[in-house]
Design an enzyme around this catalytic site. Structure first.
Site, PDB file in Angstrom:
ATOM      1  N   PRO A  29       0.784  -1.229   0.000  1.00 38.93           N
ATOM      2  CG  PRO A  29      -0.220  -1.195   2.087  1.00 38.93           C
ATOM      3  CD  PRO A  29       0.475  -2.100   1.128  1.00 38.93           C
ATOM      4  CG  ASN A  30      -0.239   4.321   1.251  1.00 31.80           C
ATOM      5  OD1 ASN A  30      -1.242   4.818   0.747  1.00 31.80           O
ATOM      6  ND2 ASN A  30      -0.243   3.796   2.458  1.00 31.80           N
ATOM      7  NE  ARG A  79       0.697  13.998  -0.471  1.00 32.87           N
ATOM      8  CZ  ARG A  79      -0.333  14.251   0.323  1.00 32.87           C
ATOM      9  NH1 ARG A  79      -0.360  13.719   1.522  1.00 32.87           N
ATOM     10  NH2 ARG A  79      -1.303  14.996  -0.090  1.00 32.87           N
ATOM     11  CE1 TYR A 136       9.183   5.131   2.718  1.00 33.68           C
ATOM     12  CE2 TYR A 136       7.703   7.020   2.760  1.00 33.68           C
ATOM     13  CZ  TYR A 136       8.157   5.837   3.308  1.00 33.68           C
ATOM     14  OH  TYR A 136       7.585   5.348   4.450  1.00 33.68           O
ATOM     15  CG  ASN A 160       8.475  -2.034  -0.135  1.00 33.71           C
ATOM     16  OD1 ASN A 160       7.980  -2.167   0.988  1.00 33.71           O
ATOM     17  ND2 ASN A 160       9.091  -0.934  -0.514  1.00 33.71           N
ATOM     18  CB  ALA A 204       1.920  -0.102   6.387  1.00 31.73           C
ATOM     19  CD  GLU A 263      11.148  -7.711   5.029  1.00 34.48           C
ATOM     20  OE1 GLU A 263      11.643  -8.753   5.541  1.00 34.48           O
ATOM     21  OE2 GLU A 263      10.665  -6.787   5.697  1.00 34.48           O
ATOM     22  CG  HIS A 308      11.586  -2.469   3.793  1.00 32.22           C
ATOM     23  ND1 HIS A 308      10.221  -2.363   3.813  1.00 32.22           N
ATOM     24  CD2 HIS A 308      11.887  -3.653   4.376  1.00 32.22           C
ATOM     25  CE1 HIS A 308       9.711  -3.437   4.393  1.00 32.22           C
ATOM     26  NE2 HIS A 308      10.708  -4.239   4.738  1.00 32.22           N
ATOM     27  NE  ARG A 319      10.811   5.898   8.139  1.00 35.45           N
ATOM     28  CZ  ARG A 319       9.790   5.749   7.276  1.00 35.45           C
ATOM     29  NH1 ARG A 319       9.818   4.747   6.394  1.00 35.45           N
ATOM     30  NH2 ARG A 319       8.778   6.583   7.306  1.00 35.45           N
TER      31      ARG A 319
HETATM   32  O1  CA2 Z   1      10.802   1.889   3.258  1.00 39.31           O
HETATM   33  C1  CA2 Z   1       9.940   1.190   2.715  1.00 39.31           C
HETATM   34  O2  CA2 Z   1      10.040   0.755   1.575  1.00 39.31           O
HETATM   35  C2  CA2 Z   1       8.636   0.927   3.468  1.00 39.31           C
HETATM   36  O3  CA2 Z   1       8.204  -0.401   3.162  1.00 39.31           O
HETATM   37  C3  CA2 Z   1       7.639   1.946   2.966  1.00 39.31           C
HETATM   38  C4  CA2 Z   1       6.295   1.872   3.693  1.00 39.31           C
HETATM   39  C5  CA2 Z   1       6.485   1.901   5.192  1.00 39.31           C
HETATM   40  O4  CA2 Z   1       5.233   1.696   5.838  1.00 39.31           O
HETATM   41  C6  CA2 Z   1       7.470   0.859   5.684  1.00 39.31           C
HETATM   42  O5  CA2 Z   1       7.655   1.021   7.070  1.00 39.31           O
HETATM   43  C7  CA2 Z   1       8.802   1.013   4.977  1.00 39.31           C
HETATM   44  C8  CA2 Z   1       5.395   3.052   3.337  1.00 39.31           C
HETATM   45  C9  CA2 Z   1       5.189   3.281   1.880  1.00 39.31           C
HETATM   46  C10 CA2 Z   1       4.504   4.607   1.723  1.00 39.31           C
HETATM   47  O6  CA2 Z   1       4.850   5.137   0.479  1.00 39.31           O
HETATM   48  C11 CA2 Z   1       4.715   6.464   0.293  1.00 39.31           C
HETATM   49  C12 CA2 Z   1       4.939   6.899  -0.986  1.00 39.31           C
HETATM   50  C13 CA2 Z   1       4.840   8.241  -1.262  1.00 39.31           C
HETATM   51  C14 CA2 Z   1       4.512   9.145  -0.279  1.00 39.31           C
HETATM   52  C15 CA2 Z   1       4.276   8.697   0.993  1.00 39.31           C
HETATM   53  C16 CA2 Z   1       4.369   7.353   1.284  1.00 39.31           C
END
Ligand code: CA2
Length: 147
Positions: free
Chosen positions: A10-11, A18, A23, A74, A77, A98, A100, A107
């Protein structure tokens, strides 16, 4: 040619829009292009997918197990709490890495636990989009080691 599924939770479809300080500024399409280029060099066909839906993600993990395909995931969350995803990944029949973008260990504390790591061959985190390229190289080595 071996197909590698690169699954994104997700996301991650919002990458590049953002939180670039966490990221990076690359979009998921940029990551896909880089992975396809590197995959071609490594003799791997890349099939990159993203979903915000846990059930869809688990369906893709089942597909990978049925087709004996290596997976780079990946879980976003879901990493931190989805026992359903972990149970699906535990049924794997091929290499599993896996990945990230950020380094969750550096974090917030809720990101320190991964329910996925223990069923993966390994985890690559903290190198931005480079994490995906390192994961592809790891999959190539795991395939090589198994043949
Ligand atoms: O660092 C990573 O790749 C994560 O898997 C990213 C997840 C986070 O919940 C993990 O703890 C670490 C979040 C992805 C959210 O992606 C976004 C993309 C653009 C703007 C905001 C968030």
């Amino acid at each position: 040619m071996t197909t590698v599924l690169i699954l994104n939770g997700p996301n991650l479809g919002r990458l590049g829009s953002r939180e670039p300080e966490i990221y990076g500024s690359a979009t998921l399409a940029d990551i896909e292009a880089a992975c396809k280029d590197l995959g071609a060099q490594l003799g791997l066909q890349v099939d990159l997918r993203q979903t915000d839906d846990e059930a869809e993600l688990i369906g893709w993990v089942h597909e990978a197990a049925d087709r004996r395909l290596p997976v780079i995931i990946n879980p976003a969350a879901f990493t931190h709490y989805s026992y359903a995803l972990r149970d699906a990944l535990a049924m794997r029949t091929a290499p599993l890495v896996e990945v990230h973008l950020s380094n969750p260990a550096a974090r917030e504390s809720f990101r320190h636990a991964s329910v996925v790591s223990a069923v993966a061959d390994g985890t690559i985190a903290g190198f931005g989009p480079g994490s995906y390229e390192l994961a592809l190289r790891a999959v190539a080595r795991l395939i090589e080691a198994a043949t």
